[in-house]
Design an enzyme around this catalytic site. Structure first.
Site, PDB file in Angstrom:
ATOM      1  CG  HIS A 337      -2.404  -0.712  -9.964  1.00 41.37           C
ATOM      2  ND1 HIS A 337      -3.492  -0.438 -10.746  1.00 41.37           N
ATOM      3  CD2 HIS A 337      -2.863  -1.331  -8.861  1.00 41.37           C
ATOM      4  CE1 HIS A 337      -4.583  -0.854 -10.137  1.00 41.37           C
ATOM      5  NE2 HIS A 337      -4.238  -1.398  -8.985  1.00 41.37           N
ATOM      6  CG  ASP A 394      -1.188  -5.820  -2.508  1.00 38.86           C
ATOM      7  OD1 ASP A 394      -1.558  -5.920  -3.689  1.00 38.86           O
ATOM      8  OD2 ASP A 394      -1.941  -6.036  -1.539  1.00 38.86           O
TER       9      ASP A 394
END
Ligand code: SDX
Length: 459
Positions: A337, A394
């Site tokens: 991320h 996700d």
């Protein structure tokens, strides 16, 4: 001014303490507000320091070009803030996420999605009367104009739902020309209701088109998530029983996806909205940005990856090694991320909900097992540790969507339904800002310098 590194170690517990410490310490010798200094070609300029309520600090470079002729260069905006915002705060180092000051864990446990949508968009948790009015207003706008159904006749059955969502949301502006003015509060509030109410219907119709089933009209007796599940899975030939566990899981999933500060799709909504494009057009653009596998599309890409690993005998180490191999452009989807350099708190919440749903169903999904094995192997691997790559939102979301019976092509559409209130909140905040200007980044030109034109016959 105390060095940044030592400041990060300082554990200031409350916002007030942090702000007081900043005001106390962020001053230069003369006691004036702290500034940064830039020296170029012997020219020294001061850059004001902007300090946020959580102690984040930034250099305000809005006068840089006027004073020096210089622009900054920052591909991917890794170091560049586009705005101040009061909507969402995430602490990437600590893996913490707050919507309007409320911790995501608390909101996911105590609220439903409509309540959190109201909080994000209007800034405060609604009282009971306001929330009930908001709910009932949404229910009365879930229907699509009957001509919208003709759109679905034109799409191929295997159209990706994100293409359908982006097209249909953009097309809503043609059916609601009475409410397109970004400067008219009443028109904007009506468009907000229409978008929140109709996106689940648009998404469910996309699914029904893909399986050749009749569209199921929304029902005003049902809650937001009950309605969506029924439009997705009911058939006109038999009663449909709504599973309260599914409704709870869906509320939680939509809440944890609802906003995430200046991510790619939210920045896109702001960028498009900054030209005074209407809210339908801005959200349509955000849906397209979210579609990418590096962004919201990662949930679909992650489950495809997990299924590939499963089909390949479940050798998770082989795929972890592939992800580390610079000659191989394979990445572990759902990992890493830009901001979180610790666990993504949303991944933890979703993982817990996943386990609960699978236990309730008394089933185990081999893909979930593969995901857990992959996480365990990766998090012990130096490559991932060194780069602070953890599971993101996700990584498990696709697995729980599977448990809810939602087909893989719909995963990113689910992310869009969740992210809609965040997109709307940022669009509104941008329009409310006295500093609003059309977004128009600069560049450094590195192409050919001026040269003589060569007529075609001489080339
Ligand atoms: C979302 O911004 C948001 O807030 C987004 C989001 C939201 O709620 O809106 O949180 C939703 O989009 C989550 C991210 C979903 N995407 C994926 O899961 C795709 C896989 N992840 C990556 O491609 C990547 O981690 C990104 C895109 C998420 C972040 O990319 P960055 O910040 O540009 O980082 P990078 O690509 O520069 O990677 C840094 C290093 C590189 O190695 P080195 O060149 O330093 O040796 O880490 C490596 C990368 O190769 N790396 C990975 C990896 N992610 C980064 N290596 C293997 N597998 C991965 N998944």
């Amino acid at each position: 001014m105390e060095k940044f590194e030592s400041r990060k170690k300082r554990n200031l517990d409350t916002q007030q303490e942090r702000a007081a410490w900043m005001n106390e310490h962020d001053k230069n010798e003369g006691g004036k507000p702290a500034v940064g200094k830039l020296i170029v070609d012997g020219l020294e300029i001061e850059l004001p320091l902007v300090v946020g309520t959580e102690g984040e600090r930034g250099l305000d470079i809005s006068k840089l070009r006027a004073e020096t002729g210089l622009v900054t260069l920052d591909p991917g905006y890794v170091n560049t803030g586009s705005t101040t915002s009061a909507i969402t705060y995430l602490n990437g180092e600590q893996g913490k996420l707050f919507y309007r000051g409320y911790a995501i864990e608390r909101l996911a446990a105590e609220c439903d999605f409509v309540e959190v949508a109201y909080l994000l968009i209007y800034g405060e948790l609604p009282d009971a009367e306001t929330l009930e009015h908001f709910r009932l207003t949404l229910r009365r706008h879930t229907l699509l104009h009957e001509d919208m159904r003709l759109f679905y006749d034109g799409f191929p059955f295997d159209a990706h739902p994100m293409a359908t969502l982006s097209s249909a949301v953009g097309a809503l502006s043609t059916f609601y020309q009475d409410a397109l003015n970004p400067a008219d509060k009443e028109q904007v509030d009506l468009t907000i209701i229409r978008l929140l109410a109709k996106l689940p219907t648009i998404a469910a119709y996309a699914h029904k088109k893909s399986v050749g089933h009749p569209y199921i009209y929304p029902s005003n007796e049902l809650s937001y998530c009950e309605n969506f599940l029924r439009m997705m899975f009911a058939l006109p030939t038999e009663p449909y029983e709504i599973d309260p566990d599914f409704v709870n899981a869906l509320n939680l999933l939509l809440i944890v996806h609802a906003d995430h500060e200046q991510n790619c799709s939210t920045s896109t909504v702001r960028m498009v909205g900054s030209s005074d494009s209407n809210l339908f057009a801005s959200i349509s653009a955000g849906i397209s940005a979210l579609w990418g596998p590096l962004h919201g599309g990662a949930n679909e890409a992650c489950v495809s990856m997990l299924e590939m690993i499963m089909a390949d005998g479940g050798n998770v180490k082989k795929y972890v090694d592939m992800a580390k191999d610079k000659d191989n452009n394979f990445r572990l989807m759902g990992f890493g991320h830009r901001v979180y350099k610790n666990f993504d708190p949303r991944a933890k919440i979703i993982e817990g909900a996943c386990k609960k749903i699978l236990q309730k169903q008394n089933t185990n999904d081999p893909v979930f097992d593969i995901a857990q094995q992959l996480e365990e192997v990766a998090l012990k691997d130096e490559y991932f540790i060194e780069r602070k790559l953890y599971p993101n939102v996700d990584f498990y979301s696709g697995v729980i969507y599977r448990a809810l019976g939602i087909p893989m092509p719909m995963f990113t559409a689910m992310f869009a339904i969740g992210r809609l209130p965040g997109w709307i909140a940022h669009w509104r905040e941008m329009h409310a800002s006295p500093k609003k200007r059309i977004a128009r980044p600069r560049q450094i030109y590195v192409g050919a310098t001026q040269r003589e034109f060569v007529p075609l016959e001489d080339r």
